[in-house]
Design a protein around this motif. Sequence first.
Motif, PDB file in Angstrom:
ATOM      1  N   LYS A 264      68.365  53.548  43.793  1.00 21.84           N
ATOM      2  CA  LYS A 264      66.774  53.672  43.787  1.00 21.84           C
ATOM      3  C   LYS A 264      66.694  52.992  45.660  1.00 21.84           C
ATOM      4  N   VAL A 265      67.996  52.090  46.374  1.00 18.22           N
ATOM      5  CA  VAL A 265      67.871  51.953  47.389  1.00 18.22           C
ATOM      6  C   VAL A 265      68.412  52.996  48.048  1.00 18.22           C
ATOM      7  N   PRO A 266      69.683  53.487  47.924  1.00 21.13           N
ATOM      8  CA  PRO A 266      69.537  54.382  48.917  1.00 21.13           C
ATOM      9  C   PRO A 266      68.023  55.647  49.037  1.00 21.13           C
ATOM     10  N   ILE A 267      67.936  55.621  47.621  1.00 19.89           N
ATOM     11  CA  ILE A 267      66.754  56.833  47.458  1.00 19.89           C
ATOM     12  C   ILE A 267      65.421  56.653  48.242  1.00 19.89           C
ATOM     13  N   ALA A 268      64.950  55.214  48.370  1.00 28.53           N
ATOM     14  CA  ALA A 268      64.201  54.998  48.374  1.00 28.53           C
ATOM     15  C   ALA A 268      64.321  54.496  50.572  1.00 28.53           C
ATOM     16  N   TYR A 269      65.342  54.447  50.547  1.00 32.18           N
ATOM     17  CA  TYR A 269      65.486  54.654  52.189  1.00 32.18           C
ATOM     18  C   TYR A 269      65.352  55.506  52.978  1.00 32.18           C
TER      19      TYR A 269
END
Length: 384
Positions: A264-269
């Motif tokens: 979720k962290v890189p997708i959200a970024y």
Amino acid sequence: MRRLVILGSTGSIGEQALELVAAADDLELVAISAERRWERLIAQAQQHGVRRVAIADEQCAELARAAWDGEVLSGPEALATLIVAAEPDLVLNAIVGSAGLAATVITLSEGIDLALANKESLVVGGELVIELAAATGARLLPVDSEHSALYQLIASENGQPPGTIERLTLTASGGPFRGRRREDLEAVTVEEALDHPTWQMGGKISIDSATLMNKGLELIEAHQLFGVAYNDLEVVVHPQSIVHAMISLADGSSLAHLGYPDMKVPIAYALHWPQRTKLELAPLDLEQLGSLNFEAVDNEAFPCLSLALAAGREGGTAPCVLNAANEVAVAAFLDRRCAFLQIAEVIEATLDDAEIMQSYSFETLIDADRAARASAAEHLVTLA
Ligand code: NDP
Ligand code: MG
């Protein structure tokens, strides 16, 4: 409001992206797509108020049309029609495999920003994809965790003289078979290979992580995305998957990107770039982690990484052939038609037979992909 299209919304990345969309007030989902899982796709469309979808499989598209009154596109032009009609600001390409290349090309050709999870696009057609983005001014935002980390680390050195960044390091968890010798891998099962220690992912990338082909594909992806020579790229095994990547600088400093393994962290970024967004995740607790470990890759037990590096260095259509053979061999392994160690054997044999072309177009790549798939299918039979 940023208008967003998610391709491959029924997959592991796609579902996580939908959760982020539901929690965001600055993203408007305008279209989604899948290959066959039409019931899940329609449920997603209903839940997110989407009125337009594309389904690659014609029969599944027919079933979806009978069950839902929204617009269901299918056929060879479906993704192009979907993307153009939806008028998005950003497309997330979360399709798996070289089937995702067309979506990458369509999006960038239209000058639309692309959040790219589909690493195979860059493996198969890297130079052309990067040239296309440069020509249309569309932004390419990597979703792969290591590349998202590198993207952020490299951005932090913006404005420094050329040559400041000397080396990029990608970490690899080592997968479920880390520490095993080659002979211990002969009889491993599909279930064992799918049981990844740190990441929950789709089937194909889970097997790629078990063979370390995933890290090989990621080296090629990093080479293309950041224009860095293979000699300046390195892989280190890091079982905890806390450090995602590191850059080494001319003054002896190294900068690393850390976080719990959560896509979720890189997708959200990528979805919110250039803004960072608040995610309800536990802060990194170094005391609780205690120690972080690093070790060298065992190239004898995991030959796929060296195969990928060699294909990357050879360039031209070699990475396309590597990727196609890998997709065929991984599908066969998941179908229990080949053994784990045969995945690398099929790829090597296919590369040995292939006529690599140094100059190519998107059309030649489609031909190279098709020929490599046929060749890999033959090698699967002879090696069985
Ligand atoms: P999944 O297998 O979970 O999902 C793949 C998605 O693509 C599904 O929506 C599937 O539809 C769709 N799809 C498959 N084939 C086609 C096709 N021929 N045409 C159109 N759509 C198709 O994959 P992941 O989410 O795990 O991975 C997606 C991409 O992201 C891969 O390139 C992977 O390497 C990359 N990635 C994934 C990570 C992860 O954590 N999962 C991490 C980093 C990168 P259907 O459901 O109908 O089959
Ligand atoms: Mg990755």
